[in-house]
Design a protein around this motif. Structure first.
Motif, PDB file in Angstrom:
ATOM      1  N   PHE A  55      -4.485  11.727   8.494  1.00  0.00           N
ATOM      2  CA  PHE A  55      -3.610  12.849   8.827  1.00  0.00           C
ATOM      3  C   PHE A  55      -3.557  13.850   7.675  1.00  0.00           C
ATOM      4  O   PHE A  55      -3.507  15.055   7.885  1.00  0.00           O
ATOM      5  CB  PHE A  55      -2.201  12.338   9.154  1.00  0.00           C
ATOM      6  N   PHE A  56      -3.579  13.344   6.442  1.00  0.00           N
ATOM      7  CA  PHE A  56      -3.529  14.212   5.263  1.00  0.00           C
ATOM      8  C   PHE A  56      -4.909  14.602   4.748  1.00  0.00           C
ATOM      9  O   PHE A  56      -5.035  15.231   3.707  1.00  0.00           O
ATOM     10  CB  PHE A  56      -2.750  13.529   4.133  1.00  0.00           C
ATOM     11  N   GLY A  57      -5.971  14.200   5.458  1.00  0.00           N
ATOM     12  CA  GLY A  57      -7.329  14.544   5.052  1.00  0.00           C
ATOM     13  C   GLY A  57      -7.837  13.713   3.891  1.00  0.00           C
ATOM     14  O   GLY A  57      -8.706  14.151   3.145  1.00  0.00           O
ATOM     15  N   MET A  58      -7.290  12.525   3.717  1.00  0.00           N
ATOM     16  CA  MET A  58      -7.713  11.634   2.624  1.00  0.00           C
ATOM     17  C   MET A  58      -8.755  10.648   3.130  1.00  0.00           C
ATOM     18  O   MET A  58      -8.855  10.399   4.328  1.00  0.00           O
ATOM     19  CB  MET A  58      -6.516  10.851   2.084  1.00  0.00           C
ATOM     20  N   LEU A  59      -9.490  10.063   2.208  1.00  0.00           N
ATOM     21  CA  LEU A  59     -10.448   9.031   2.560  1.00  0.00           C
ATOM     22  C   LEU A  59      -9.723   7.745   2.930  1.00  0.00           C
ATOM     23  O   LEU A  59      -8.669   7.446   2.376  1.00  0.00           O
ATOM     24  CB  LEU A  59     -11.403   8.762   1.387  1.00  0.00           C
ATOM     25  N   PRO A  60     -10.289   6.957   3.844  1.00  0.00           N
ATOM     26  CA  PRO A  60      -9.628   5.713   4.254  1.00  0.00           C
ATOM     27  C   PRO A  60      -9.704   4.635   3.174  1.00  0.00           C
ATOM     28  O   PRO A  60     -10.573   4.669   2.311  1.00  0.00           O
ATOM     29  CB  PRO A  60     -10.402   5.284   5.505  1.00  0.00           C
ATOM     30  N   VAL A  61      -8.783   3.690   3.267  1.00  0.00           N
ATOM     31  CA  VAL A  61      -8.831   2.512   2.418  1.00  0.00           C
ATOM     32  C   VAL A  61      -9.973   1.657   2.962  1.00  0.00           C
ATOM     33  O   VAL A  61     -10.028   1.396   4.161  1.00  0.00           O
ATOM     34  CB  VAL A  61      -7.512   1.708   2.487  1.00  0.00           C
ATOM     35  N   SER A  62     -10.885   1.242   2.109  1.00  0.00           N
ATOM     36  CA  SER A  62     -12.059   0.535   2.613  1.00  0.00           C
ATOM     37  C   SER A  62     -11.802  -0.947   2.741  1.00  0.00           C
ATOM     38  O   SER A  62     -11.171  -1.558   1.889  1.00  0.00           O
ATOM     39  CB  SER A  62     -13.246   0.770   1.690  1.00  0.00           C
ATOM     40  N   GLY A  63     -12.296  -1.493   3.844  1.00  0.00           N
ATOM     41  CA  GLY A  63     -12.308  -2.937   4.049  1.00  0.00           C
ATOM     42  C   GLY A  63     -10.952  -3.571   4.228  1.00  0.00           C
ATOM     43  O   GLY A  63      -9.917  -2.930   4.149  1.00  0.00           O
ATOM     44  N   VAL A  64     -11.007  -4.869   4.475  1.00  0.00           N
ATOM     45  CA  VAL A  64      -9.807  -5.673   4.612  1.00  0.00           C
ATOM     46  C   VAL A  64      -9.831  -6.681   3.479  1.00  0.00           C
ATOM     47  O   VAL A  64     -10.865  -7.264   3.164  1.00  0.00           O
ATOM     48  CB  VAL A  64      -9.795  -6.389   5.988  1.00  0.00           C
ATOM     49  N   VAL A  65      -8.680  -6.873   2.874  1.00  0.00           N
ATOM     50  CA  VAL A  65      -8.586  -7.807   1.746  1.00  0.00           C
ATOM     51  C   VAL A  65      -8.897  -9.216   2.230  1.00  0.00           C
ATOM     52  O   VAL A  65      -8.351  -9.681   3.220  1.00  0.00           O
ATOM     53  CB  VAL A  65      -7.173  -7.760   1.138  1.00  0.00           C
ATOM     54  N   MET A  72       0.843  -1.170   0.000  1.00  0.00           N
ATOM     55  CA  MET A  72       0.000   0.000   0.000  1.00  0.00           C
ATOM     56  C   MET A  72       0.885   1.229   0.000  1.00  0.00           C
ATOM     57  O   MET A  72       1.971   1.209   0.559  1.00  0.00           O
ATOM     58  CB  MET A  72      -0.874   0.025   1.248  1.00  0.00           C
ATOM     59  N   LYS A  73       0.404   2.270  -0.645  1.00  0.00           N
ATOM     60  CA  LYS A  73       1.178   3.506  -0.652  1.00  0.00           C
ATOM     61  C   LYS A  73       0.256   4.706  -0.608  1.00  0.00           C
ATOM     62  O   LYS A  73      -0.916   4.629  -0.956  1.00  0.00           O
ATOM     63  CB  LYS A  73       2.109   3.565  -1.851  1.00  0.00           C
ATOM     64  N   ILE A  74       0.831   5.807  -0.158  1.00  0.00           N
ATOM     65  CA  ILE A  74       0.122   7.079  -0.083  1.00  0.00           C
ATOM     66  C   ILE A  74       0.966   8.100  -0.832  1.00  0.00           C
ATOM     67  O   ILE A  74       2.164   8.238  -0.570  1.00  0.00           O
ATOM     68  CB  ILE A  74      -0.052   7.536   1.380  1.00  0.00           C
ATOM     69  N   ASP A  75       0.343   8.814  -1.765  1.00  0.00           N
ATOM     70  CA  ASP A  75       0.993   9.917  -2.467  1.00  0.00           C
ATOM     71  C   ASP A  75       0.290  11.206  -2.055  1.00  0.00           C
ATOM     72  O   ASP A  75      -0.936  11.267  -2.033  1.00  0.00           O
ATOM     73  CB  ASP A  75       0.885   9.744  -3.976  1.00  0.00           C
ATOM     74  N   LYS A 102       4.927  -1.986   3.457  1.00  0.00           N
ATOM     75  CA  LYS A 102       5.046  -3.372   3.011  1.00  0.00           C
ATOM     76  C   LYS A 102       5.052  -4.253   4.261  1.00  0.00           C
ATOM     77  O   LYS A 102       5.948  -4.160   5.088  1.00  0.00           O
ATOM     78  CB  LYS A 102       6.327  -3.579   2.220  1.00  0.00           C
ATOM     79  N   SER A 103       4.031  -5.090   4.373  1.00  0.00           N
ATOM     80  CA  SER A 103       3.940  -5.932   5.566  1.00  0.00           C
ATOM     81  C   SER A 103       4.348  -7.366   5.237  1.00  0.00           C
ATOM     82  O   SER A 103       4.096  -7.861   4.146  1.00  0.00           O
ATOM     83  CB  SER A 103       2.524  -5.881   6.140  1.00  0.00           C
ATOM     84  N   THR A 104       4.989  -8.002   6.230  1.00  0.00           N
ATOM     85  CA  THR A 104       5.502  -9.355   6.076  1.00  0.00           C
ATOM     86  C   THR A 104       5.204 -10.151   7.344  1.00  0.00           C
ATOM     87  O   THR A 104       5.392  -9.641   8.450  1.00  0.00           O
ATOM     88  CB  THR A 104       7.034  -9.339   5.856  1.00  0.00           C
ATOM     89  N   LYS A 110      -4.830 -10.779  10.469  1.00  0.00           N
ATOM     90  CA  LYS A 110      -4.527  -9.803  11.518  1.00  0.00           C
ATOM     91  C   LYS A 110      -3.480  -8.794  11.037  1.00  0.00           C
ATOM     92  O   LYS A 110      -3.617  -7.585  11.284  1.00  0.00           O
ATOM     93  CB  LYS A 110      -4.036 -10.536  12.776  1.00  0.00           C
ATOM     94  N   LEU A 111      -2.465  -9.274  10.320  1.00  0.00           N
ATOM     95  CA  LEU A 111      -1.424  -8.382   9.803  1.00  0.00           C
ATOM     96  C   LEU A 111      -2.001  -7.406   8.774  1.00  0.00           C
ATOM     97  O   LEU A 111      -1.689  -6.215   8.792  1.00  0.00           O
ATOM     98  CB  LEU A 111      -0.279  -9.194   9.187  1.00  0.00           C
ATOM     99  N   VAL A 112      -2.876  -7.878   7.910  1.00  0.00           N
ATOM    100  CA  VAL A 112      -3.517  -7.008   6.922  1.00  0.00           C
ATOM    101  C   VAL A 112      -4.389  -5.971   7.629  1.00  0.00           C
ATOM    102  O   VAL A 112      -4.393  -4.792   7.258  1.00  0.00           O
ATOM    103  CB  VAL A 112      -4.336  -7.842   5.905  1.00  0.00           C
ATOM    104  N   GLU A 113      -5.116  -6.372   8.668  1.00  0.00           N
ATOM    105  CA  GLU A 113      -5.939  -5.433   9.435  1.00  0.00           C
ATOM    106  C   GLU A 113      -5.086  -4.346  10.075  1.00  0.00           C
ATOM    107  O   GLU A 113      -5.434  -3.162  10.025  1.00  0.00           O
ATOM    108  CB  GLU A 113      -6.718  -6.168  10.524  1.00  0.00           C
ATOM    109  N   LEU A 114      -3.967  -4.744  10.694  1.00  0.00           N
ATOM    110  CA  LEU A 114      -3.094  -3.766  11.343  1.00  0.00           C
ATOM    111  C   LEU A 114      -2.481  -2.812  10.324  1.00  0.00           C
ATOM    112  O   LEU A 114      -2.399  -1.602  10.565  1.00  0.00           O
ATOM    113  CB  LEU A 114      -1.992  -4.479  12.129  1.00  0.00           C
ATOM    114  N   THR A 115      -2.050  -3.349   9.188  1.00  0.00           N
ATOM    115  CA  THR A 115      -1.468  -2.496   8.142  1.00  0.00           C
ATOM    116  C   THR A 115      -2.501  -1.511   7.622  1.00  0.00           C
ATOM    117  O   THR A 115      -2.213  -0.321   7.456  1.00  0.00           O
ATOM    118  CB  THR A 115      -0.914  -3.356   6.988  1.00  0.00           C
ATOM    119  N   THR A 116      -3.726  -1.976   7.386  1.00  0.00           N
ATOM    120  CA  THR A 116      -4.796  -1.100   6.911  1.00  0.00           C
ATOM    121  C   THR A 116      -5.114  -0.023   7.951  1.00  0.00           C
ATOM    122  O   THR A 116      -5.347   1.136   7.600  1.00  0.00           O
ATOM    123  CB  THR A 116      -6.055  -1.925   6.581  1.00  0.00           C
ATOM    124  N   LEU A 117      -5.087  -0.390   9.215  1.00  0.00           N
ATOM    125  CA  LEU A 117      -5.334   0.565  10.293  1.00  0.00           C
ATOM    126  C   LEU A 117      -4.282   1.674  10.302  1.00  0.00           C
ATOM    127  O   LEU A 117      -4.610   2.864  10.414  1.00  0.00           O
ATOM    128  CB  LEU A 117      -5.342  -0.176  11.634  1.00  0.00           C
TER     129      LEU A 117
END
Length: 182
Positions: free
Chosen positions: A170-180, A1-4, A96-98, A155-162
């Motif tokens: 923080f940047f005023g962007m919309l959240p990533v929806s859901g968990v894969v 996941m990335k944020i620009d 990048k989560s592992t 659980k790792l995907v949930e934490l990364t998404t969180l």
């Protein structure tokens, strides 16, 4: 996941916000790289973090965060009637989560030559991974995951998404929806 993000940002507040988010989720944060390239009047900044959370004696969550800030310069901005120093430029944050299994190398040990030591512990470790832990030895183990391994991946995907959503907020962007779904 990335944020620009492109625009004005408070670098120290962003840094502290993300650091604190990892700390509240029981991660230990290690700053692996801090590299600054100065080209007056602009600056490029590259920061790498390794965020680690020990789940148990066999499983470890690792999230690598890469900050890439390009063409930044410090400017004064009027915010809420006060003059505040902020940076202006382009910011990219990559996550990048592992999921690391056998992080203590108790079962899958290597000798001085770098090859696996083939002994009874190796056999037990492979059997545990395959039949009890739920990790298959395939190029994409998450496709065939079951049991504990699949739950840990979720659980790792949930934490990364969180963490990503917190940073996007923080940047005023919309959240990533859901968990894969795995």
């Amino acid at each position: 996941m990335k944020i620009d993000y492109s625009g004005y940002a408070d670098l120290s507040a962003m840094y502290e916000n993300l650091w604190e988010k990892f700390r509240t989720l029981d991660f230990t944060v290690y700053e692996k790289k801090y590299h600054k390239v100065v080209r007056p009047p602009l600056t490029d900044l590259f920061i790498d973090w390794e965020c680690v959370r020990k789940i148990d004696s066999y499983t470890l969550f690792k999230i690598n965060v890469t900050f890439q800030l390009y063409n930044i310069k410090e400017e004064e901005v009027v915010e809420n009637g006060r003059r505040v120093k902020k940076i202006k430029g382009f910011l990219r944050v990559k996550f990048k989560s592992t999921l690391v299994s056998d992080w203590q190398n108790k079962w899958f040990r290597t000798g001085e030559d770098g090859k696996l030591i083939k002994d009874f512990k190796l056999y037990l470790g492979m059997a545990y991974n395959r039949f009890f832990y739920g990790r298959k030895n395939t190029p994409k183990p998450w496709l065939y995951a079951f049991g504990t391994y699949k739950n840990m991946l979720r659980k790792l995907v949930e934490l990364t998404t969180l963490v990503v959503n917190s940073h996007r907020e923080f940047f005023g962007m919309l959240p990533v929806s859901g968990v894969v779904e795995l």
